[in-house]
Design a protein around this motif. Structure first.
Motif, PDB file in Angstrom:
ATOM      1  N   TYR A  95       0.832  -1.196   0.000  1.00 23.06           N
ATOM      2  CA  TYR A  95       0.000   0.000   0.000  1.00 23.06           C
ATOM      3  C   TYR A  95       0.873   1.256   0.000  1.00 23.06           C
ATOM      4  O   TYR A  95       1.895   1.316   0.691  1.00 23.06           O
ATOM      5  N   CYS A  96       0.396   2.237  -0.714  1.00 22.80           N
ATOM      6  CA  CYS A  96       0.946   3.586  -0.664  1.00 22.80           C
ATOM      7  C   CYS A  96      -0.001   4.401   0.211  1.00 22.80           C
ATOM      8  O   CYS A  96      -1.233   4.265   0.085  1.00 22.80           O
ATOM      9  N   ALA A  97       0.538   5.224   1.103  1.00 22.58           N
ATOM     10  CA  ALA A  97      -0.321   5.995   1.999  1.00 22.58           C
ATOM     11  C   ALA A  97       0.260   7.384   2.221  1.00 22.58           C
ATOM     12  O   ALA A  97       1.484   7.530   2.384  1.00 22.58           O
ATOM     13  N   ARG A  98      -0.607   8.385   2.253  1.00 22.09           N
ATOM     14  CA  ARG A  98      -0.178   9.764   2.472  1.00 22.09           C
ATOM     15  C   ARG A  98      -0.144  10.085   3.960  1.00 22.09           C
ATOM     16  O   ARG A  98      -1.068   9.730   4.705  1.00 22.09           O
ATOM     17  N   ASP A  99       0.912  10.770   4.377  1.00 21.89           N
ATOM     18  CA  ASP A  99       1.016  11.237   5.750  1.00 21.89           C
ATOM     19  C   ASP A  99       0.296  12.576   5.892  1.00 21.89           C
ATOM     20  O   ASP A  99       0.380  13.426   5.007  1.00 21.89           O
ATOM     21  N   ARG A 100      -0.407  12.771   7.005  1.00 22.25           N
ATOM     22  CA  ARG A 100      -1.117  14.029   7.231  1.00 22.25           C
ATOM     23  C   ARG A 100      -0.155  15.195   7.409  1.00 22.25           C
ATOM     24  O   ARG A 100      -0.532  16.353   7.176  1.00 22.25           O
ATOM     25  N   ALA A 101       1.059  14.899   7.861  1.00 25.16           N
ATOM     26  CA  ALA A 101       2.008  15.964   8.173  1.00 25.16           C
ATOM     27  C   ALA A 101       2.524  16.629   6.904  1.00 25.16           C
ATOM     28  O   ALA A 101       2.762  15.958   5.900  1.00 25.16           O
ATOM     29  N   ILE A 102       2.727  17.944   6.991  1.00 25.48           N
ATOM     30  CA  ILE A 102       3.321  18.683   5.883  1.00 25.48           C
ATOM     31  C   ILE A 102       4.790  18.302   5.770  1.00 25.48           C
ATOM     32  O   ILE A 102       5.510  18.238   6.770  1.00 25.48           O
ATOM     33  N   ALA A 103       5.256  18.070   4.564  1.00 24.25           N
ATOM     34  CA  ALA A 103       6.663  17.723   4.335  1.00 24.25           C
ATOM     35  C   ALA A 103       7.467  19.013   4.328  1.00 24.25           C
ATOM     36  O   ALA A 103       7.746  19.591   3.275  1.00 24.25           O
ATOM     37  N   GLY A 104       7.879  19.460   5.550  1.00 20.21           N
ATOM     38  CA  GLY A 104       8.588  20.727   5.664  1.00 20.21           C
ATOM     39  C   GLY A 104      10.055  20.540   5.988  1.00 20.21           C
ATOM     40  O   GLY A 104      10.615  19.465   5.826  1.00 20.21           O
ATOM     41  N   ALA A 105      10.665  21.598   6.509  1.00 16.21           N
ATOM     42  CA  ALA A 105      12.088  21.579   6.803  1.00 16.21           C
ATOM     43  C   ALA A 105      12.407  20.672   7.984  1.00 16.21           C
ATOM     44  O   ALA A 105      13.478  20.064   8.048  1.00 16.21           O
ATOM     45  N   THR A 106      11.466  20.551   8.916  1.00 14.65           N
ATOM     46  CA  THR A 106      11.677  19.711  10.093  1.00 14.65           C
ATOM     47  C   THR A 106      10.969  18.376   9.897  1.00 14.65           C
ATOM     48  O   THR A 106       9.807  18.335   9.522  1.00 14.65           O
ATOM     49  N   LEU A 107      11.694  17.285  10.153  1.00 19.07           N
ATOM     50  CA  LEU A 107      11.085  15.968  10.025  1.00 19.07           C
ATOM     51  C   LEU A 107      10.041  15.770  11.108  1.00 19.07           C
ATOM     52  O   LEU A 107      10.345  15.801  12.298  1.00 19.07           O
ATOM     53  N   SER A 108       8.825  15.545  10.671  1.00 20.85           N
ATOM     54  CA  SER A 108       7.730  15.318  11.604  1.00 20.85           C
ATOM     55  C   SER A 108       6.660  14.545  10.872  1.00 20.85           C
ATOM     56  O   SER A 108       6.339  14.850   9.729  1.00 20.85           O
ATOM     57  N   PHE A 109       6.124  13.531  11.537  1.00 19.10           N
ATOM     58  CA  PHE A 109       5.166  12.655  10.878  1.00 19.10           C
ATOM     59  C   PHE A 109       3.897  12.532  11.704  1.00 19.10           C
ATOM     60  O   PHE A 109       3.895  12.715  12.918  1.00 19.10           O
ATOM     61  N   ASP A 110       2.831  12.139  11.025  1.00 12.88           N
ATOM     62  CA  ASP A 110       1.515  12.054  11.667  1.00 12.88           C
ATOM     63  C   ASP A 110       0.850  10.772  11.170  1.00 12.88           C
ATOM     64  O   ASP A 110       1.547   9.815  10.819  1.00 12.88           O
ATOM     65  N   ALA A 111      -0.473  10.772  11.145  1.00 12.94           N
ATOM     66  CA  ALA A 111      -1.199   9.575  10.721  1.00 12.94           C
ATOM     67  C   ALA A 111      -1.289   9.509   9.197  1.00 12.94           C
ATOM     68  O   ALA A 111      -1.053  10.489   8.498  1.00 12.94           O
ATOM     69  N   PHE A 112      -1.648   8.349   8.701  1.00 12.94           N
ATOM     70  CA  PHE A 112      -1.804   8.129   7.263  1.00 12.94           C
ATOM     71  C   PHE A 112      -3.293   8.278   6.905  1.00 12.94           C
ATOM     72  O   PHE A 112      -4.105   7.419   7.267  1.00 12.94           O
ATOM     73  N   ASP A 113      -3.613   9.368   6.229  1.00 11.52           N
ATOM     74  CA  ASP A 113      -5.024   9.664   6.043  1.00 11.52           C
ATOM     75  C   ASP A 113      -5.588   9.260   4.686  1.00 11.52           C
ATOM     76  O   ASP A 113      -6.805   9.198   4.517  1.00 11.52           O
ATOM     77  N   VAL A 114      -4.735   9.016   3.717  1.00 13.30           N
ATOM     78  CA  VAL A 114      -5.196   8.604   2.389  1.00 13.30           C
ATOM     79  C   VAL A 114      -4.397   7.376   1.985  1.00 13.30           C
ATOM     80  O   VAL A 114      -3.163   7.420   1.982  1.00 13.30           O
ATOM     81  N   TRP A 115      -5.098   6.307   1.640  1.00  9.21           N
ATOM     82  CA  TRP A 115      -4.450   5.050   1.276  1.00  9.21           C
ATOM     83  C   TRP A 115      -4.811   4.647  -0.152  1.00  9.21           C
ATOM     84  O   TRP A 115      -5.946   4.872  -0.594  1.00  9.21           O
ATOM     85  N   GLY A 116      -3.857   4.054  -0.834  1.00 13.79           N
ATOM     86  CA  GLY A 116      -4.170   3.452  -2.114  1.00 13.79           C
ATOM     87  C   GLY A 116      -4.906   2.132  -1.913  1.00 13.79           C
ATOM     88  O   GLY A 116      -5.008   1.638  -0.779  1.00 13.79           O
ATOM     89  N   SER A 117      -5.393   1.577  -2.991  1.00 10.83           N
ATOM     90  CA  SER A 117      -6.153   0.328  -2.915  1.00 10.83           C
ATOM     91  C   SER A 117      -5.268  -0.899  -2.789  1.00 10.83           C
ATOM     92  O   SER A 117      -5.759  -2.004  -2.548  1.00 10.83           O
ATOM     93  N   GLY A 118      -3.955  -0.696  -2.935  1.00 11.53           N
ATOM     94  CA  GLY A 118      -3.026  -1.802  -2.760  1.00 11.53           C
ATOM     95  C   GLY A 118      -2.603  -2.437  -4.070  1.00 11.53           C
ATOM     96  O   GLY A 118      -3.354  -2.441  -5.051  1.00 11.53           O
ATOM     97  N   THR A 119      -1.394  -2.959  -4.080  1.00 11.95           N
ATOM     98  CA  THR A 119      -0.847  -3.683  -5.226  1.00 11.95           C
ATOM     99  C   THR A 119      -0.406  -5.062  -4.749  1.00 11.95           C
ATOM    100  O   THR A 119       0.455  -5.161  -3.870  1.00 11.95           O
ATOM    101  N   MET A 120      -0.999  -6.086  -5.306  1.00  8.76           N
ATOM    102  CA  MET A 120      -0.630  -7.447  -4.924  1.00  8.76           C
ATOM    103  C   MET A 120       0.658  -7.838  -5.641  1.00  8.76           C
ATOM    104  O   MET A 120       0.717  -7.789  -6.883  1.00  8.76           O
ATOM    105  N   VAL A 121       1.662  -8.196  -4.862  1.00  2.00           N
ATOM    106  CA  VAL A 121       2.917  -8.700  -5.430  1.00  2.00           C
ATOM    107  C   VAL A 121       3.052 -10.162  -5.009  1.00  2.00           C
ATOM    108  O   VAL A 121       3.074 -10.466  -3.814  1.00  2.00           O
ATOM    109  N   THR A 122       3.124 -11.028  -5.988  1.00  7.64           N
ATOM    110  CA  THR A 122       3.257 -12.464  -5.734  1.00  7.64           C
ATOM    111  C   THR A 122       4.634 -12.909  -6.195  1.00  7.64           C
ATOM    112  O   THR A 122       5.025 -12.645  -7.339  1.00  7.64           O
ATOM    113  N   VAL A 123       5.367 -13.551  -5.297  1.00  9.75           N
ATOM    114  CA  VAL A 123       6.688 -14.077  -5.627  1.00  9.75           C
ATOM    115  C   VAL A 123       6.597 -15.599  -5.617  1.00  9.75           C
ATOM    116  O   VAL A 123       6.369 -16.216  -4.579  1.00  9.75           O
TER     117      VAL A 123
END
Lengths: 125, 109
Positions: A95-123
């Motif tokens: 899954y790819c997911a967006r972080d709520r935090a603004i990607a600014g000069a200071t590293l800071s992270f929050d929750a993941f508010d937008v998610w992709g539907s997922g990509t199935m990878v089979t090995v």
């Protein structure tokens, strides 16, 4: 509408590499971190790493360091996750997911508010 | 590396209250987020920053935190709440990594 759209399912042989894409729509692509998270069959959610689409900075979970590379193409609002030396236990939905935090000069992270539907990878051989 | 611990499963009858705990060292100093994942679907954020709800999430979902654990509480549980629930934090002390708990399967009896 704010969303992230992922590429389609992949089937790979052990030892091969896979590249999964995630395209951001409806918001400022360079404004928010994007993360990759996977869920293997019978397992829980596992964080793989993040990328700052603004400057390309990345950080990867210890488990994947040396095998994963995250990149971005700002011209098409897309980030990529490249996983190499695939093993059967890499079989999972990624899954790819967006972080709520603004990607600014200071590293800071929050929750993941937008998610992709997922990509199935089979090995599998 | 930082570890979040969740009980593997919780069972509750419809209409009752479900509590799902998430323990971690010094968790009081971290913002805890909660996700719901139903079979075949992507995770959905249900609580962020310990106790805030995204728009569209019912008030039945609430979060709290003590010195030792964060808790997701689901009041008046419905059959549609049956899912896996995960807590998550950002560990600023280890290369800015993200950590998920192992997940709790909520079964509605």
């Amino acid at each position: 509408q704010v969303q992230v759209v992922q590429s389609g399912a992949e089937v790979k042989k052990p030892g091969a590499s896979v590249k999964v894409s995630c395209t951001a729509l409806g918001y400022s692509f360079t404004g928010y971190y994007l993360h990759w998270v996977r869920r293997a069959p019978g397992q829980g959610l596992e964080w793989v790493g993040w990328i700052n689409p603004n400057n390309g900075a990345t950080s990867y979970a210890q488990k994947f360091q040396g095998r994963v590379t995250m990149t971005r193409d700002t011209s098409i609002r897309t980030v990529y996750m490249d996983l190499s030396s695939l093993r059967s236990d890499d079989t999972a939905i990624y899954y790819c997911a967006r972080d709520r935090a603004i990607a600014g000069a200071t590293l800071s992270f929050d929750a993941f508010d937008v998610w992709g539907s997922g990509t199935m990878v089979t090995v599998s051989s | 590396s930082y570890v979040l611990t969740q009980s593997p499963s919780v069972s509750v009858a419809p209409g009752q209250t479900a509590s799902i705990a998430c323990e971690g060292n010094n968790i009081a100093s971290k913002s805890v987020h909660w996700y719901q994942q139903k079979p075949g679907q992507a995770p959905v954020l249900v609580v962020y920053d310990d106790r805030d709800r995204p728009s569209g999430i019912p008030e039945r979902f609430s979060g709290s935190k003590s010195a030792k654990a964060a808790t997701l509480t689901i009041s008046r549980v419905e059959a549609g709440d049956e899912a896996d629930y995960y807590c998550q934090v950002w560990d600023s002390s280890s290369d800015h990594h993200v950590v998920f708990g192992g997940g709790t399967k909520l079964t509605v009896l």
